[in-house]
Design a protein around this motif. Structure first.
Motif, PDB file in Angstrom:
ATOM      1  N   ILE A 219       0.838  -1.192   0.000  1.00 36.64           N
ATOM      2  CA  ILE A 219       0.000   0.000   0.000  1.00 36.64           C
ATOM      3  C   ILE A 219       0.872   1.239   0.000  1.00 36.64           C
ATOM      4  CG2 ILE A 219      -1.683   1.331   1.330  1.00 36.64           C
ATOM      5  CD1 ILE A 219      -2.726  -1.371   2.375  1.00 36.64           C
ATOM      6  N   ALA A 220       0.533   2.185  -0.878  1.00 38.51           N
ATOM      7  CA  ALA A 220       1.309   3.417  -0.966  1.00 38.51           C
ATOM      8  C   ALA A 220       0.788   4.480   0.000  1.00 38.51           C
ATOM      9  CB  ALA A 220       1.271   3.947  -2.397  1.00 38.51           C
ATOM     10  N   LYS A 221      -0.529   4.716  -0.032  1.00 36.20           N
ATOM     11  CA  LYS A 221      -1.110   5.782   0.779  1.00 36.20           C
ATOM     12  C   LYS A 221      -2.362   5.277   1.489  1.00 36.20           C
ATOM     13  CE  LYS A 221       0.573   9.373  -2.352  1.00 36.20           C
ATOM     14  NZ  LYS A 221       0.198  10.497  -3.251  1.00 36.20           N
ATOM     15  N   ILE A 222      -2.649   5.894   2.641  1.00 34.95           N
ATOM     16  CA  ILE A 222      -3.767   5.465   3.477  1.00 34.95           C
ATOM     17  C   ILE A 222      -4.550   6.696   3.931  1.00 34.95           C
ATOM     18  CG2 ILE A 222      -4.419   4.354   5.658  1.00 34.95           C
ATOM     19  CD1 ILE A 222      -1.858   2.699   5.452  1.00 34.95           C
ATOM     20  N   ILE A 223      -5.867   6.563   3.963  1.00 30.75           N
ATOM     21  CA  ILE A 223      -6.711   7.568   4.592  1.00 30.75           C
ATOM     22  C   ILE A 223      -7.512   6.892   5.688  1.00 30.75           C
ATOM     23  CG2 ILE A 223      -8.585   7.302   2.878  1.00 30.75           C
ATOM     24  CD1 ILE A 223      -9.135  10.333   3.314  1.00 30.75           C
ATOM     25  N   VAL A 224      -7.643   7.571   6.824  1.00 29.56           N
ATOM     26  CA  VAL A 224      -8.331   7.021   7.991  1.00 29.56           C
ATOM     27  C   VAL A 224      -9.431   7.986   8.416  1.00 29.56           C
ATOM     28  CG1 VAL A 224      -8.108   6.251  10.379  1.00 29.56           C
ATOM     29  CG2 VAL A 224      -6.226   5.871   8.775  1.00 29.56           C
ATOM     30  N   SER A 225     -10.627   7.438   8.626  1.00 29.31           N
ATOM     31  CA  SER A 225     -11.736   8.189   9.205  1.00 29.31           C
ATOM     32  C   SER A 225     -12.216   7.435  10.434  1.00 29.31           C
ATOM     33  CB  SER A 225     -12.884   8.329   8.197  1.00 29.31           C
ATOM     34  OG  SER A 225     -14.028   8.891   8.810  1.00 29.31           O
ATOM     35  N   SER A 226     -12.289   8.122  11.572  1.00 29.77           N
ATOM     36  CA  SER A 226     -12.682   7.463  12.811  1.00 29.77           C
ATOM     37  C   SER A 226     -13.712   8.300  13.560  1.00 29.77           C
ATOM     38  CB  SER A 226     -11.469   7.238  13.714  1.00 29.77           C
ATOM     39  OG  SER A 226     -11.871   6.701  14.961  1.00 29.77           O
ATOM     40  N   VAL A 227     -14.764   7.634  14.020  1.00 31.19           N
ATOM     41  CA  VAL A 227     -15.777   8.315  14.820  1.00 31.19           C
ATOM     42  C   VAL A 227     -15.594   8.059  16.314  1.00 31.19           C
ATOM     43  CG1 VAL A 227     -17.477   8.221  12.955  1.00 31.19           C
ATOM     44  CG2 VAL A 227     -17.421   6.388  14.651  1.00 31.19           C
ATOM     45  N   ARG A 228     -14.591   7.228  16.680  1.00 25.31           N
ATOM     46  CA  ARG A 228     -14.482   6.881  18.102  1.00 25.31           C
ATOM     47  C   ARG A 228     -13.073   6.907  18.672  1.00 25.31           C
ATOM     48  NH1 ARG A 228     -13.206   1.134  18.493  1.00 25.31           N
ATOM     49  NH2 ARG A 228     -13.536   0.072  16.497  1.00 25.31           N
ATOM     50  N   GLU A 229     -12.046   6.855  17.855  1.00 25.80           N
ATOM     51  CA  GLU A 229     -10.677   6.812  18.376  1.00 25.80           C
ATOM     52  C   GLU A 229      -9.893   8.044  17.923  1.00 25.80           C
ATOM     53  OE1 GLU A 229     -10.111   4.710  20.499  1.00 25.80           O
ATOM     54  OE2 GLU A 229     -11.107   2.825  20.070  1.00 25.80           O
ATOM     55  N   SER A 230      -8.966   8.500  18.784  1.00 26.16           N
ATOM     56  CA  SER A 230      -8.139   9.644  18.423  1.00 26.16           C
ATOM     57  C   SER A 230      -7.098   9.231  17.390  1.00 26.16           C
ATOM     58  CB  SER A 230      -7.442  10.207  19.656  1.00 26.16           C
ATOM     59  OG  SER A 230      -6.441   9.306  20.115  1.00 26.16           O
TER      60      SER A 230
ATOM     61  N   SER B 161     -22.246  24.505   9.781  1.00 25.54           N
ATOM     62  CA  SER B 161     -21.855  24.069  11.119  1.00 25.54           C
ATOM     63  C   SER B 161     -20.554  23.290  11.038  1.00 25.54           C
ATOM     64  CB  SER B 161     -22.944  23.180  11.732  1.00 25.54           C
ATOM     65  OG  SER B 161     -22.482  22.564  12.915  1.00 25.54           O
ATOM     66  N   PRO B 162     -19.629  23.488  11.993  1.00 25.23           N
ATOM     67  CA  PRO B 162     -18.360  22.746  11.982  1.00 25.23           C
ATOM     68  C   PRO B 162     -18.490  21.323  12.500  1.00 25.23           C
ATOM     69  CG  PRO B 162     -18.435  24.206  13.871  1.00 25.23           C
ATOM     70  CD  PRO B 162     -19.680  24.493  13.078  1.00 25.23           C
ATOM     71  N   THR B 163     -19.699  20.909  12.859  1.00 27.31           N
ATOM     72  CA  THR B 163     -19.903  19.579  13.439  1.00 27.31           C
ATOM     73  C   THR B 163     -20.368  18.549  12.415  1.00 27.31           C
ATOM     74  OG1 THR B 163     -22.167  20.198  14.075  1.00 27.31           O
ATOM     75  CG2 THR B 163     -20.427  20.538  15.710  1.00 27.31           C
ATOM     76  N   LEU B 164     -20.160  18.812  11.153  1.00 31.90           N
ATOM     77  CA  LEU B 164     -20.544  17.857  10.109  1.00 31.90           C
ATOM     78  C   LEU B 164     -19.788  16.547  10.308  1.00 31.90           C
ATOM     79  CD1 LEU B 164     -22.007  17.258   7.414  1.00 31.90           C
ATOM     80  CD2 LEU B 164     -20.031  18.252   6.251  1.00 31.90           C
ATOM     81  N   GLY B 165     -20.524  15.444  10.377  1.00 30.21           N
ATOM     82  CA  GLY B 165     -19.919  14.142  10.635  1.00 30.21           C
ATOM     83  C   GLY B 165     -18.999  13.691   9.514  1.00 30.21           C
ATOM     84  N   LEU B 166     -17.939  12.967   9.893  1.00 31.35           N
ATOM     85  CA  LEU B 166     -16.982  12.491   8.899  1.00 31.35           C
ATOM     86  C   LEU B 166     -17.616  11.505   7.937  1.00 31.35           C
ATOM     87  CD1 LEU B 166     -13.803  12.003  11.129  1.00 31.35           C
ATOM     88  CD2 LEU B 166     -14.528  14.028   9.850  1.00 31.35           C
ATOM     89  N   ASP B 167     -18.568  10.712   8.425  1.00 35.18           N
ATOM     90  CA  ASP B 167     -19.243   9.771   7.533  1.00 35.18           C
ATOM     91  C   ASP B 167     -20.075  10.504   6.487  1.00 35.18           C
ATOM     92  OD1 ASP B 167     -20.885  10.706   9.574  1.00 35.18           O
ATOM     93  OD2 ASP B 167     -22.031   8.842   9.737  1.00 35.18           O
ATOM     94  N   ARG B 168     -20.641  11.639   6.879  1.00 35.62           N
ATOM     95  CA  ARG B 168     -21.415  12.432   5.919  1.00 35.62           C
ATOM     96  C   ARG B 168     -20.489  13.055   4.873  1.00 35.62           C
ATOM     97  NH1 ARG B 168     -25.334  16.438   8.986  1.00 35.62           N
ATOM     98  NH2 ARG B 168     -26.315  16.526   6.903  1.00 35.62           N
ATOM     99  N   ILE B 169     -19.332  13.535   5.323  1.00 30.82           N
ATOM    100  CA  ILE B 169     -18.348  14.069   4.381  1.00 30.82           C
ATOM    101  C   ILE B 169     -17.946  12.992   3.371  1.00 30.82           C
ATOM    102  CG2 ILE B 169     -15.963  14.880   4.174  1.00 30.82           C
ATOM    103  CD1 ILE B 169     -16.331  16.273   6.885  1.00 30.82           C
ATOM    104  N   ALA B 170     -17.728  11.779   3.865  1.00 27.63           N
ATOM    105  CA  ALA B 170     -17.255  10.701   2.992  1.00 27.63           C
ATOM    106  C   ALA B 170     -18.295  10.310   1.951  1.00 27.63           C
ATOM    107  CB  ALA B 170     -16.862   9.490   3.831  1.00 27.63           C
ATOM    108  N   VAL B 171     -19.569  10.195   2.337  1.00 27.58           N
ATOM    109  CA  VAL B 171     -20.567   9.778   1.349  1.00 27.58           C
ATOM    110  C   VAL B 171     -20.790  10.859   0.296  1.00 27.58           C
ATOM    111  CG1 VAL B 171     -21.740   8.150   2.888  1.00 27.58           C
ATOM    112  CG2 VAL B 171     -22.564  10.512   2.755  1.00 27.58           C
ATOM    113  N   VAL B 172     -20.649  12.122   0.691  1.00 24.42           N
ATOM    114  CA  VAL B 172     -20.755  13.200  -0.291  1.00 24.42           C
ATOM    115  C   VAL B 172     -19.607  13.109  -1.295  1.00 24.42           C
ATOM    116  CG1 VAL B 172     -20.644  15.703  -0.617  1.00 24.42           C
ATOM    117  CG2 VAL B 172     -22.036  14.741   1.228  1.00 24.42           C
TER     118      VAL B 172
END
Length: 238
Positions: free
Chosen positions: A43-54, A85-96
């Motif tokens: 794997i060359a590059k990785i993107i991580v989205s997490s709703v529960r871990e830092s 709003s700055p509270t847009l969920g990461l999952d919502r960003i991803a599906v868009v």
């Protein structure tokens, strides 16, 4: 190859991409299991989205040497975000981002059916304005049980009767047909403003509902991973 990692509340999902194509998909119960598997891949590059871990905790567990992008509210996106709003969920960003990647230059409505049902509208494949959030199917079942004295906790069955002849079947009918009616109303409302309109359904409950909606829809189960990969590719190009 690129890797998209989606860390949800209960599961960890890994998608492996060659350019824009999802070539493999796996689900893990823990970050430790993911770490073992991802080190086996080229794997060359990785993107991580997490709703529960830092991000620090994830980095400590995975110990990755690859180039990693952690999705947050400052990550450059391949679409114009008009959300106020700055509270847009990461999952919502991803599906868009996923809808934008799959249907560039087109109006799209994404319906993500998980714990909550979210509706996201993208105009011209570029401008994201927001949408709506409502309780998901299982949340509705639990709410009827938790906030009343006598209503039982039921789950979905198939087929669902239109006219429930017991309390359990009445709850099933109300919840399932309520979700269907809500979705069809949202689709019709958005079609009146953003026509022509692609309708995309994704999320854990999508498979149950995709055949019950009258409108023509695209069922894309791993839209979050597709969107994460699109964000990763966008960041690599800037």
């Amino acid at each position: 190859m690129n890797a998209a990692i989606d860390i949800g509340n209960t599961k960890v999902k890994l998608g492996i991409f060659e350019d824009e194509k999802l070539v493999s998909f796996e689900t893990f119960n823990s970050l430790e299991d993911l770490s073992i598997e991802i080190k086996k891949k080229d794997i060359a590059k990785i993107i991580v989205s997490s709703v529960r871990e830092s991000n620090d905790f994830i980095s400590e567990i995975l110990r990755l040497d690859n180039e990693v992008v952690f999705l947050d509210f400052n990550t450059p996106l391949p679409f114009i975000n008009h959300y106020q709003s700055p509270t847009l969920g990461l999952d919502r960003i991803a599906v868009v981002a996923g809808a934008q990647a799959l249907f560039p230059h087109k109006n799209s409505l994404v319906i993500d059916m998980g714990t909550c049902i979210t509706y996201e509208i993208i105009e011209g494949g570029k401008h994201y304005y927001g949408g709506a959030i409502s309780p998901g199917m299982h949340m509705r079942f639990k709410s009827l049980h938790n906030f009343t004295a006598r209503l039982p906790l039921v789950t979905v069955e198939h087929p669902i009767e239109q006219v429930g002849k017991t309390t359990e079947k009445s709850i099933q009918s109300g919840v399932v047909h309520g979700v269907i009616g809500e979705m069809e109303a949202f689709i019709q409302t958005y079609k009146e403003k953003y026509s022509p309109l692609n309708v995309i359904i994704t999320g854990g409950d999508a498979k149950y509902f995709e055949s019950k909606i009258k409108a023509t829809i695209f069922a894309i189960p791993e839209l979050v991973l597709v969107g994460l990969n699109a964000i990763l590719r966008h960041n690599a190009s800037i």
